[in-house]
Write a protein that holds these residues in place. Structure first.
Motif, PDB file in Angstrom:
ATOM      1  N   ARG A 161       0.550  -1.307  -0.003  1.00  0.00           N
ATOM      2  CA  ARG A 161      -0.177   0.453   0.118  1.00  0.00           C
ATOM      3  C   ARG A 161       0.725   1.271  -0.246  1.00  0.00           C
ATOM      4  O   ARG A 161       1.871   1.168   0.622  1.00  0.00           O
ATOM      5  CB  ARG A 161      -0.869   0.123   1.052  1.00  0.00           C
ATOM      6  CG  ARG A 161      -1.627   1.309   1.146  1.00  0.00           C
ATOM      7  CD  ARG A 161      -2.330   1.235   3.220  1.00  0.00           C
ATOM      8  NE  ARG A 161      -3.771   0.351   2.454  1.00  0.00           N
ATOM      9  CZ  ARG A 161      -4.579   0.113   1.921  1.00  0.00           C
ATOM     10  NH1 ARG A 161      -5.239   1.294   1.658  1.00  0.00           N
ATOM     11  NH2 ARG A 161      -5.303  -0.672   1.917  1.00  0.00           N
ATOM     12  N   SER A 164      -0.650   8.525  -2.061  1.00  0.00           N
ATOM     13  CA  SER A 164      -0.413   8.436  -3.817  1.00  0.00           C
ATOM     14  C   SER A 164      -1.432  10.589  -3.470  1.00  0.00           C
ATOM     15  O   SER A 164      -2.595  10.207  -2.621  1.00  0.00           O
ATOM     16  CB  SER A 164      -2.215   8.312  -4.454  1.00  0.00           C
ATOM     17  OG  SER A 164      -2.261   7.230  -4.708  1.00  0.00           O
ATOM     18  N   ASP A 165      -0.206  11.206  -4.340  1.00  0.00           N
ATOM     19  CA  ASP A 165      -0.878  12.659  -3.865  1.00  0.00           C
ATOM     20  C   ASP A 165      -0.108  13.211  -5.107  1.00  0.00           C
ATOM     21  O   ASP A 165       1.073  12.957  -5.358  1.00  0.00           O
ATOM     22  CB  ASP A 165       0.416  13.149  -2.593  1.00  0.00           C
ATOM     23  CG  ASP A 165       1.595  12.440  -2.479  1.00  0.00           C
ATOM     24  OD1 ASP A 165       2.485  13.246  -1.828  1.00  0.00           O
ATOM     25  OD2 ASP A 165       2.289  12.553  -3.616  1.00  0.00           O
ATOM     26  N   GLN A 229      -9.550  -2.780  -2.038  1.00  0.00           N
ATOM     27  CA  GLN A 229      -9.736  -1.717  -1.297  1.00  0.00           C
ATOM     28  C   GLN A 229      -9.006  -0.558  -1.788  1.00  0.00           C
ATOM     29  O   GLN A 229      -9.065   0.157  -2.331  1.00  0.00           O
ATOM     30  CB  GLN A 229     -10.099  -1.611   0.254  1.00  0.00           C
ATOM     31  CG  GLN A 229     -10.219  -0.204   1.302  1.00  0.00           C
ATOM     32  CD  GLN A 229     -11.390   0.166   0.777  1.00  0.00           C
ATOM     33  OE1 GLN A 229     -12.825   0.142   0.423  1.00  0.00           O
ATOM     34  NE2 GLN A 229     -11.698   1.375  -0.603  1.00  0.00           N
ATOM     35  N   ALA A 230      -6.970  -1.580  -2.030  1.00  0.00           N
ATOM     36  CA  ALA A 230      -5.914  -0.475  -1.942  1.00  0.00           C
ATOM     37  C   ALA A 230      -6.401  -0.357  -3.850  1.00  0.00           C
ATOM     38  O   ALA A 230      -5.939   1.093  -3.793  1.00  0.00           O
ATOM     39  CB  ALA A 230      -4.882  -1.119  -1.387  1.00  0.00           C
ATOM     40  N   SER A 232      -8.760  -0.375  -5.254  1.00  0.00           N
ATOM     41  CA  SER A 232      -9.318   0.547  -5.505  1.00  0.00           C
ATOM     42  C   SER A 232      -9.044   2.263  -5.772  1.00  0.00           C
ATOM     43  O   SER A 232      -9.722   3.128  -6.109  1.00  0.00           O
ATOM     44  CB  SER A 232     -11.514   0.480  -5.125  1.00  0.00           C
ATOM     45  OG  SER A 232     -10.971   1.241  -3.509  1.00  0.00           O
ATOM     46  N   ASP A 233      -8.399   2.217  -4.345  1.00  0.00           N
ATOM     47  CA  ASP A 233      -7.583   3.560  -4.294  1.00  0.00           C
ATOM     48  C   ASP A 233      -6.690   4.641  -5.280  1.00  0.00           C
ATOM     49  O   ASP A 233      -6.512   5.276  -5.057  1.00  0.00           O
ATOM     50  CB  ASP A 233      -7.537   3.514  -2.799  1.00  0.00           C
ATOM     51  CG  ASP A 233      -8.556   3.718  -1.914  1.00  0.00           C
ATOM     52  OD1 ASP A 233      -9.957   3.829  -2.399  1.00  0.00           O
ATOM     53  OD2 ASP A 233      -9.082   3.301  -0.433  1.00  0.00           O
ATOM     54  N   GLU A 235      -3.322   2.884  -5.139  1.00  0.00           N
ATOM     55  CA  GLU A 235      -2.894   2.506  -3.445  1.00  0.00           C
ATOM     56  C   GLU A 235      -1.834   1.475  -3.649  1.00  0.00           C
ATOM     57  O   GLU A 235      -1.466   1.031  -2.619  1.00  0.00           O
ATOM     58  CB  GLU A 235      -2.927   3.456  -2.712  1.00  0.00           C
ATOM     59  CG  GLU A 235      -3.566   4.663  -2.864  1.00  0.00           C
ATOM     60  CD  GLU A 235      -4.271   5.136  -1.830  1.00  0.00           C
ATOM     61  OE1 GLU A 235      -3.984   4.474  -0.119  1.00  0.00           O
ATOM     62  OE2 GLU A 235      -4.032   6.529  -0.948  1.00  0.00           O
TER      63      GLU A 235
END
Length: 244
Positions: A161, A164-165, A229-230, A232-233, A235
């Motif tokens: 994980r 992301s910025d 979940q990660a 989908s984000d 990440e």
């Protein structure tokens, strides 16, 4: 008077026995015949000849079958690029997939990972490979930098994980690129070992595409939710680990 003359006539002869004439052979005892041994010898010769004939005939009965040249992951299919044909001795105890059945074989799925160099048999394939008990498959969509180059089906990876910025600008006034920066060093491990079961093929020499790379991983069931979940984000970053 006559008797005396006869006696006198025989008195001058030698008393030694007569010798056989030159060229005559002494009589020999008759040989004992053994018909059982002769029959056994003939039988052994016939059996040896029959065995040699059967070996030659068996070696001559060869068939053209399918041989895997590139690893086929579990759930994968046979294509023209990962198999070839070879000749093998026919054996009714082995369910070889004959080369003439290649079209039908392409419609089936590998039940487990099939390594290269293996001759295909019917037990390796099925209509639906399914997922092994305790495992789950998770689909990812990764950007450049989130996966190692040359990633392919069958590889073993770890999933991290990562943050992301999007930087609008740095302290020096440089404008941001707008691309997510993935830093594995600051991330946490989601899955320490996962199997790549599918990855979209990438031709060598192609420029990095702006589209994401579809990748499917097979992981332990208890890790599937966190990984999904990660993913989908956006990440998730993959790293090749030992075992490849």
């Amino acid at each position: 008077m006559k008797i005396q003359e006869r006696t006198g006539a025989g008195a001058g002869r030698s008393a030694a026995p007569a010798q056989p004439s030159v060229g005559e052979r002494l009589p020999t005892p008759p040989r004992e015949r053994k018909p059982a041994l002769a029959a056994l010898a003939v039988l052994l010769i016939l059996v040896g000849a029959l065995g040699a004939t059967m070996l030659v005939l068996q070696a001559g009965e060869r068939i053209e079958v399918v041989k895997v040249t590139k690893e086929i992951p579990a759930g994968g299919s046979v294509t023209d690029d990962n198999v070839t044909s070879v000749m093998v001795a026919q054996d009714s105890g082995i369910h070889y997939v004959e080369w003439s059945q290649l079209a039908a074989l392409k419609k089936l799925k590998a039940l487990n990972t099939i390594p290269p160099g293996v001759v295909a048999v019917g037990e390796m394939f099925g209509d639906d490979a399914g997922v092994q008990a305790g495992k789950a498959t998770v689909g990812l969509s990764l950007k450049a930098g989130q996966y190692p180059s040359g990633l392919k089906a069958g590889d073993t990876v770890a999933a991290y994980r990562v943050g992301s910025d999007t930087n609008s600008g740095d302290s020096n006034g440089n404008s941001g690129t707008g691309n997510p920066s993935a830093s594995v060093g600051g991330g946490s491990v989601i899955v320490d070992r996962a199997r790549v079961t599918y990855v979209q093929s990438q031709k060598s020499g192609d420029l990095v595409s702006s589209t994401n790379l579809p990748v499917t991983l097979t992981v332990d069931s208890d890790k599937a939710a966190s990984l999904a979940q990660a993913a989908s984000d956006g990440e998730v970053a993959l790293v090749l680990v030992s075992g490849n």
